[in-house]
Design a protein around this motif. Sequence first.
Motif, PDB file in Angstrom:
ATOM      1  N   GLN A 242     -82.447  15.928  27.661  1.00 33.73           N
ATOM      2  CA  GLN A 242     -81.135  16.424  27.263  1.00 33.73           C
ATOM      3  C   GLN A 242     -80.595  17.362  28.341  1.00 33.73           C
ATOM      4  N   ASP A 243     -79.292  17.214  28.617  1.00 31.80           N
ATOM      5  CA  ASP A 243     -78.626  18.086  29.578  1.00 31.80           C
ATOM      6  C   ASP A 243     -77.996  19.232  28.788  1.00 31.80           C
ATOM      7  N   MET A 244     -78.682  20.356  28.714  1.00 28.89           N
ATOM      8  CA  MET A 244     -78.238  21.474  27.893  1.00 28.89           C
ATOM      9  C   MET A 244     -76.915  22.061  28.381  1.00 28.89           C
ATOM     10  N   ASP A 245     -76.678  22.102  29.701  1.00 28.37           N
ATOM     11  CA  ASP A 245     -75.418  22.647  30.218  1.00 28.37           C
ATOM     12  C   ASP A 245     -74.246  21.782  29.789  1.00 28.37           C
ATOM     13  N   ALA A 246     -74.399  20.445  29.862  1.00 32.62           N
ATOM     14  CA  ALA A 246     -73.324  19.555  29.443  1.00 32.62           C
ATOM     15  C   ALA A 246     -73.081  19.667  27.936  1.00 32.62           C
ATOM     16  N   MET A 247     -74.143  19.851  27.156  1.00 32.58           N
ATOM     17  CA  MET A 247     -73.982  20.001  25.705  1.00 32.58           C
ATOM     18  C   MET A 247     -73.239  21.290  25.373  1.00 32.58           C
ATOM     19  N   ASP A 248     -73.555  22.389  26.088  1.00 28.09           N
ATOM     20  CA  ASP A 248     -72.858  23.654  25.858  1.00 28.09           C
ATOM     21  C   ASP A 248     -71.385  23.542  26.224  1.00 28.09           C
ATOM     22  N   GLU A 249     -71.096  22.842  27.310  1.00 27.13           N
ATOM     23  CA  GLU A 249     -69.698  22.667  27.720  1.00 27.13           C
ATOM     24  C   GLU A 249     -68.933  21.824  26.703  1.00 27.13           C
ATOM     25  N   ALA A 250     -69.530  20.744  26.211  1.00 24.59           N
ATOM     26  CA  ALA A 250     -68.870  19.895  25.211  1.00 24.59           C
ATOM     27  C   ALA A 250     -68.661  20.660  23.907  1.00 24.59           C
ATOM     28  N   GLU A 251     -69.632  21.492  23.531  1.00 25.36           N
ATOM     29  CA  GLU A 251     -69.490  22.280  22.314  1.00 25.36           C
ATOM     30  C   GLU A 251     -68.368  23.304  22.452  1.00 25.36           C
ATOM     31  N   GLY A 252     -68.258  23.934  23.620  1.00 22.51           N
ATOM     32  CA  GLY A 252     -67.183  24.913  23.844  1.00 22.51           C
ATOM     33  C   GLY A 252     -65.816  24.264  23.819  1.00 22.51           C
ATOM     34  N   SER A 253     -65.680  23.076  24.423  1.00 23.81           N
ATOM     35  CA  SER A 253     -64.371  22.412  24.398  1.00 23.81           C
ATOM     36  C   SER A 253     -64.038  21.938  22.981  1.00 23.81           C
ATOM     37  N   ALA A 254     -65.029  21.519  22.205  1.00 29.18           N
ATOM     38  CA  ALA A 254     -64.774  21.113  20.821  1.00 29.18           C
ATOM     39  C   ALA A 254     -64.335  22.316  19.996  1.00 29.18           C
ATOM     40  N   ARG A 255     -64.932  23.482  20.239  1.00 27.08           N
ATOM     41  CA  ARG A 255     -64.523  24.692  19.528  1.00 27.08           C
ATOM     42  C   ARG A 255     -63.087  25.070  19.876  1.00 27.08           C
ATOM     43  N   THR A 256     -62.719  24.923  21.147  1.00 27.20           N
ATOM     44  CA  THR A 256     -61.350  25.235  21.569  1.00 27.20           C
ATOM     45  C   THR A 256     -60.349  24.326  20.884  1.00 27.20           C
ATOM     46  N   VAL A 257     -60.643  23.035  20.813  1.00 27.52           N
ATOM     47  CA  VAL A 257     -59.742  22.088  20.138  1.00 27.52           C
ATOM     48  C   VAL A 257     -59.629  22.428  18.657  1.00 27.52           C
ATOM     49  N   THR A 258     -60.734  22.771  18.013  1.00 24.87           N
ATOM     50  CA  THR A 258     -60.716  23.103  16.586  1.00 24.87           C
ATOM     51  C   THR A 258     -59.868  24.336  16.328  1.00 24.87           C
ATOM     52  N   TYR A 259     -60.056  25.385  17.137  1.00 30.16           N
ATOM     53  CA  TYR A 259     -59.236  26.584  16.975  1.00 30.16           C
ATOM     54  C   TYR A 259     -57.764  26.295  17.243  1.00 30.16           C
ATOM     55  N   GLY A 260     -57.469  25.469  18.239  1.00 26.07           N
ATOM     56  CA  GLY A 260     -56.072  25.131  18.546  1.00 26.07           C
ATOM     57  C   GLY A 260     -55.403  24.408  17.387  1.00 26.07           C
ATOM     58  N   VAL A 261     -56.092  23.430  16.806  1.00 23.90           N
ATOM     59  CA  VAL A 261     -55.521  22.700  15.666  1.00 23.90           C
ATOM     60  C   VAL A 261     -55.324  23.648  14.485  1.00 23.90           C
ATOM     61  N   GLY A 262     -56.261  24.549  14.264  1.00 25.17           N
ATOM     62  CA  GLY A 262     -56.132  25.507  13.172  1.00 25.17           C
ATOM     63  C   GLY A 262     -54.961  26.451  13.377  1.00 25.17           C
ATOM     64  N   LEU A 263     -54.754  26.917  14.600  1.00 26.92           N
ATOM     65  CA  LEU A 263     -53.618  27.808  14.878  1.00 26.92           C
ATOM     66  C   LEU A 263     -52.290  27.096  14.682  1.00 26.92           C
ATOM     67  N   VAL A 264     -52.188  25.849  15.154  1.00 21.60           N
ATOM     68  CA  VAL A 264     -50.939  25.094  14.978  1.00 21.60           C
ATOM     69  C   VAL A 264     -50.675  24.863  13.498  1.00 21.60           C
ATOM     70  N   ALA A 265     -51.697  24.490  12.730  1.00 18.30           N
ATOM     71  CA  ALA A 265     -51.512  24.258  11.293  1.00 18.30           C
ATOM     72  C   ALA A 265     -51.123  25.548  10.583  1.00 18.30           C
ATOM     73  N   GLY A 266     -51.750  26.670  10.953  1.00 17.24           N
ATOM     74  CA  GLY A 266     -51.396  27.954  10.351  1.00 17.24           C
ATOM     75  C   GLY A 266     -49.964  28.357  10.675  1.00 17.24           C
TER      76      GLY A 266
END
Length: 108
Positions: A68-92
């Motif tokens: 497993q490439d832990m650095d790539a997993m951390d980067e993908a998790e961070g970008s997924a968190r950013t998208v989730t927060y962005g969608v939540g802010l727009v909906a709010g």
Amino acid sequence: MSSPTGVPDDDAYWQRPDPSSAQPAPPPAPTTRNEHAYPGPPKAPPPVAAWRPPTIAQPPPPRALPSQDMDAMDEAEGSARTVTYGVGLVAGAIAVILMCLLCARAIF
């Protein structure tokens, strides 16, 4: 005979009966009737000697998992968190705007 009028003793209920009082009759002896006795389930015939399926004596060892490439997993998790927060802010923001419009329409 009248019932006692004083305060009843709490332990009077649990005391043994007077031995001189009349004893209850013993329960009737159970009757045994062999003609109606349950004989039990029927006996099953024994299984054939070769009834088991063939088994593999030694299974092969498990394969190795890919690394497993832990650095790539951390980067993908961070970008997924950013998208989730962005969608939540727009909906709010849309919910706040709609509430303001509905409240303004009700007030005016």
